[in-house]
Write an enzyme that holds these catalytic residues in place. Structure first.
Site, PDB file in Angstrom:
ATOM      1  N   ASP A 172      48.149  66.414 -32.035  1.00 44.60           N
ATOM      2  CA  ASP A 172      49.385  65.742 -31.853  1.00 44.60           C
ATOM      3  C   ASP A 172      50.306  66.677 -31.098  1.00 44.60           C
ATOM      4  O   ASP A 172      51.524  66.600 -31.148  1.00 44.60           O
ATOM      5  CB  ASP A 172      50.239  65.731 -33.327  1.00 44.60           C
TER       6      ASP A 172
ATOM      7  N   HIS B 154      51.974  61.591 -30.420  1.00 46.26           N
ATOM      8  CA  HIS B 154      52.403  60.133 -31.275  1.00 46.26           C
ATOM      9  C   HIS B 154      53.741  59.767 -30.539  1.00 46.26           C
ATOM     10  O   HIS B 154      54.009  58.672 -30.608  1.00 46.26           O
ATOM     11  CB  HIS B 154      52.270  60.291 -32.601  1.00 46.26           C
TER      12      HIS B 154
ATOM     13  N   SER C  78      60.645  64.210 -34.154  1.00 45.69           N
ATOM     14  CA  SER C  78      59.418  64.540 -33.299  1.00 45.69           C
ATOM     15  C   SER C  78      59.261  65.083 -32.092  1.00 45.69           C
ATOM     16  O   SER C  78      59.891  64.380 -31.090  1.00 45.69           O
ATOM     17  CB  SER C  78      58.467  63.128 -33.638  1.00 45.69           C
TER      18      SER C  78
END
Length: 310
Positions: free
Chosen positions: A79, A49, A162
């Protein structure tokens, strides 16, 4: 310094140079995140993402070095994404094994939250085996999916973390930080045998071919009266069977207790996931379940999962 501080500072010293701040741009929109160098020739691991549908971007390291990178492959279902720097990068971080983690263990998160390069936070593994709902891009928009077996931690995570490293006390990367689950809770994709296969496929092919059964199952204890007879303590309870999917055609039903798949016991979600790679596509998969106290054998034939048409 006390022992706790010495561990955290040692991990920070080892990993901060090896975690990059990423900037990507796609169709006029800019995104940011982190990535971990994991090979000596410029491959970095991050979240799918973070890079989205971008083909490349810029990586900046703590020593001020910047380099362009290209996106090698993405896997929205885990992911995870692999990118490759076109310039020099620091030496690689060491990848560990999240299967060795225990609840309460010290972990350290290294990333670039809120654009602040080289940030370090520490906490503990607050839970293992969590599920993370997510959205996978498809031609028609998005499809809801679940990332299984994620690590829950109370190490503070913020936007920009992230793709960064979650490390154990020996500075081994055991997870890739992926989401903020709430106040004081963060989630990370585990680094284990399954994700190593995903990473290898992304490096080799740019994508991951997966087999699809069309069943959702959760780990549960085997009923006490059945444990000695079955020889196992845990199994998977079927929570949902997708109509028309291979599991449905094979005769699996909601409420079935899945004991074995492919001749091997299944006791956690990952036990089944490890079978769902390219080599399982189109091949008979024997599954044994406990249904109403009786053993039932079925044969399923997984098909290839097409995320573009999900």
């Amino acid at each position: 310094m006390d022992a706790y501080s010495r561990v955290v500072t040692a991990v920070a010293r080892e990993l901060t140079p090896r975690v990059a701040a990423l900037r990507v741009r796609h169709r006029g929109r800019e995104g940011a995140g982190s990535a971990v160098t994991f090979t000596a020739d410029g491959f970095l691991l991050t979240n799918a993402h973070v890079v989205g549908r971008a083909r490349g971007g810029q990586a900046a390291f703590a020593d001020g070095t910047t380099t362009p990178f290209t996106v090698v492959g993405t896997d929205p279902l885990s992911d995870l994404a692999v990118v490759r720097a076109t310039g020099d990068t620091p030496g690689p971080a060491t990848l560990g094994d999240s299967d060795d983690l225990v609840t309460g263990q010290l972990v350290v998160a290294v990333g670039n939250p809120l654009g602040l390069a080289g940030s370090v936070t520490a906490g503990v593994v607050s839970a293992l085996g969590r599920s993370l709902p997510t959205s996978v891009p498809t031609r028609g928009g998005t499809a809801a999916r679940v990332i299984e077996d994620v690590i829950q931690t109370d190490a503070a995570l913020n936007p920009g973390n992230s793709g960064g490293a979650l490390a154990d006390s020996a500075a081994r990367v055991v997870g890739v930080n992926t989401a903020v689950a709430g106040i004081g809770l963060g989630l990370a994709v585990p680094i284990n045998a399954t994700t190593r296969r995903i990473i290898g496929a992304l490096m080799r092919d740019g994508r991951v071919r997966r087999a699809y059964l069309g069943v959702a199952a959760v780990p549960v204890p085997v009923p006490a009266a059945q444990r000695d007879r079955l020889g196992q303590d845990r199994a998977l309870r079927v929570a949902e069977v997708v109509p028309g999917a291979p599991a449905d055609r094979a005769g699996l039903r909601r409420g079935d207790l899945v004991l074995t798949a492919g001749g091997a016991p299944v006791s956690q979600a990952q036990s089944l996931q490890r079978l769902m790679f390219a080599e399982a596509i189109g091949r008979p998969l024997p599954i044994t379940v406990l249904r109403n106290g009786a053993m039932v054998d079925v044969i399923a034939e997984p098909v290839e999962l097409d995320t573009e048409n999900a």
